[in-house]
Design an enzyme around this catalytic site. Structure first.
Site, PDB file in Angstrom:
ATOM      1  N   GLY A  15       0.825  -1.200   0.000  1.00  0.00           N
ATOM      2  CA  GLY A  15       0.000   0.000   0.000  1.00  0.00           C
ATOM      3  C   GLY A  15       0.857   1.247   0.000  1.00  0.00           C
ATOM      4  O   GLY A  15       2.087   1.177  -0.054  1.00  0.00           O
ATOM      5  N   ALA A  16       0.203   2.365   0.098  1.00  0.00           N
ATOM      6  CA  ALA A  16       0.906   3.646   0.101  1.00  0.00           C
ATOM      7  C   ALA A  16       1.789   3.789   1.330  1.00  0.00           C
ATOM      8  O   ALA A  16       2.855   4.391   1.267  1.00  0.00           O
ATOM      9  CB  ALA A  16      -0.105   4.786   0.048  1.00  0.00           C
ATOM     10  N   GLU A  17       1.359   3.211   2.448  1.00  0.00           N
ATOM     11  CA  GLU A  17       2.089   3.376   3.708  1.00  0.00           C
ATOM     12  C   GLU A  17       3.059   2.246   4.018  1.00  0.00           C
ATOM     13  O   GLU A  17       4.081   2.478   4.651  1.00  0.00           O
ATOM     14  CB  GLU A  17       1.100   3.505   4.877  1.00  0.00           C
ATOM     15  CG  GLU A  17       0.252   4.745   4.831  1.00  0.00           C
ATOM     16  CD  GLU A  17       1.029   6.009   5.144  1.00  0.00           C
ATOM     17  OE1 GLU A  17       1.963   5.968   5.959  1.00  0.00           O
ATOM     18  OE2 GLU A  17       0.697   7.047   4.548  1.00  0.00           O
ATOM     19  N   ARG A  19       4.470  -2.143   3.225  1.00  0.00           N
ATOM     20  CA  ARG A  19       4.530  -3.432   2.529  1.00  0.00           C
ATOM     21  C   ARG A  19       4.299  -4.483   3.621  1.00  0.00           C
ATOM     22  O   ARG A  19       5.019  -4.504   4.629  1.00  0.00           O
ATOM     23  CB  ARG A  19       5.900  -3.587   1.885  1.00  0.00           C
ATOM     24  CG  ARG A  19       6.141  -4.896   1.216  1.00  0.00           C
ATOM     25  CD  ARG A  19       7.586  -4.929   0.691  1.00  0.00           C
ATOM     26  NE  ARG A  19       7.905  -6.209   0.133  1.00  0.00           N
ATOM     27  CZ  ARG A  19       7.764  -6.532  -1.140  1.00  0.00           C
ATOM     28  NH1 ARG A  19       7.337  -5.627  -1.999  1.00  0.00           N
ATOM     29  NH2 ARG A  19       8.062  -7.735  -1.563  1.00  0.00           N
ATOM     30  N   LYS A  33       5.280  -5.818   8.843  1.00  0.00           N
ATOM     31  CA  LYS A  33       4.808  -4.567   8.253  1.00  0.00           C
ATOM     32  C   LYS A  33       6.011  -3.630   8.118  1.00  0.00           C
ATOM     33  O   LYS A  33       6.572  -3.196   9.118  1.00  0.00           O
ATOM     34  CB  LYS A  33       3.736  -3.943   9.146  1.00  0.00           C
ATOM     35  CG  LYS A  33       3.147  -2.654   8.637  1.00  0.00           C
ATOM     36  CD  LYS A  33       2.052  -2.185   9.594  1.00  0.00           C
ATOM     37  CE  LYS A  33       1.456  -0.870   9.175  1.00  0.00           C
ATOM     38  NZ  LYS A  33       0.394  -0.439  10.104  1.00  0.00           N
ATOM     39  N   ASP A 127      -8.669   4.770  10.223  1.00  0.00           N
ATOM     40  CA  ASP A 127      -8.783   4.150   8.900  1.00  0.00           C
ATOM     41  C   ASP A 127      -9.650   2.902   9.019  1.00  0.00           C
ATOM     42  O   ASP A 127      -9.278   1.826   8.578  1.00  0.00           O
ATOM     43  CB  ASP A 127      -7.393   3.800   8.361  1.00  0.00           C
ATOM     44  CG  ASP A 127      -7.421   3.351   6.902  1.00  0.00           C
ATOM     45  OD1 ASP A 127      -8.383   3.701   6.175  1.00  0.00           O
ATOM     46  OD2 ASP A 127      -6.484   2.644   6.487  1.00  0.00           O
TER      47      ASP A 127
END
Length: 163
Positions: A15-17, A19, A33, A127
């Site tokens: 994702g953007a934030e 892996r 993460k 989120d």
């Protein structure tokens, strides 16, 4: 013979934030993460923000886990390298369960209870999507990815979570 702490497995998400990779941590199923650098941001600022966010996420998760909020356990955190290793939760994301054509009212009550436990600790998820709720084979709702979580007392944050 040295035992390797992390053994990588399947790539779960990029994702953007971060892996996110499945694997094993000292023979336990785990998730690795790895925060991704924000290349558009100045390097020093990016490292500082990453360290602060990861530290906040880890502290909140440890506190909430101890207080009975359904979250994965944290196994290891390395804020300098932007890595967090957490318990692997067996199950499916809520979004996949909801795609199945059946009555989900009992399941959603469990999701509501998990969110209520989080909010009773004055923490907003930040989120809270159907991708960030895992439903275990037993039907329990587990909240994941608290990277944008915040401890606050403003009603707006709780409303955004529920929206």
């Amino acid at each position: 013979m040295l035992m390797k702490a992390w053994i990588a497995g399947e790539l779960l998400h990029v994702g953007a934030e971060a892996r996110v990779t499945a694997g094993e941590w000292y023979s336990r199923s785990a998730v690795h993460k790895q925060r991704r650098p924000r290349l558009w941001r100045h390097h020093d600022l990016d490292r500082k923000l990453t360290k602060r966010r990861m530290s906040n996420e880890a502290k909140l998760m440890i506190k909430l886990h101890r207080r009975g909020v359904p979250l994965p356990a944290i196994y290891d955190v390395d804020t300098a390298d932007g890595v967090m290793i957490i318990e692997m939760i067996e199950g499916k994301p809520l979004i996949e369960i909801l795609a199945e054509k059946q009555d989900h009212s009992k399941l959603l009550q469990g999701v509501g209870r998990a969110i209520r436990k989080l909010h009773r600790e004055a923490v907003t998820h930040g989120d809270l999507t159907t991708n960030n709720v895992i439903i275990t084979p037993e039907g329990d709702a587990i909240l994941i990815d608290l990277g944008l979580a915040n401890q606050e007392y403003e009603m707006e944050g709780f409303g955004i979570d529920l929206h």
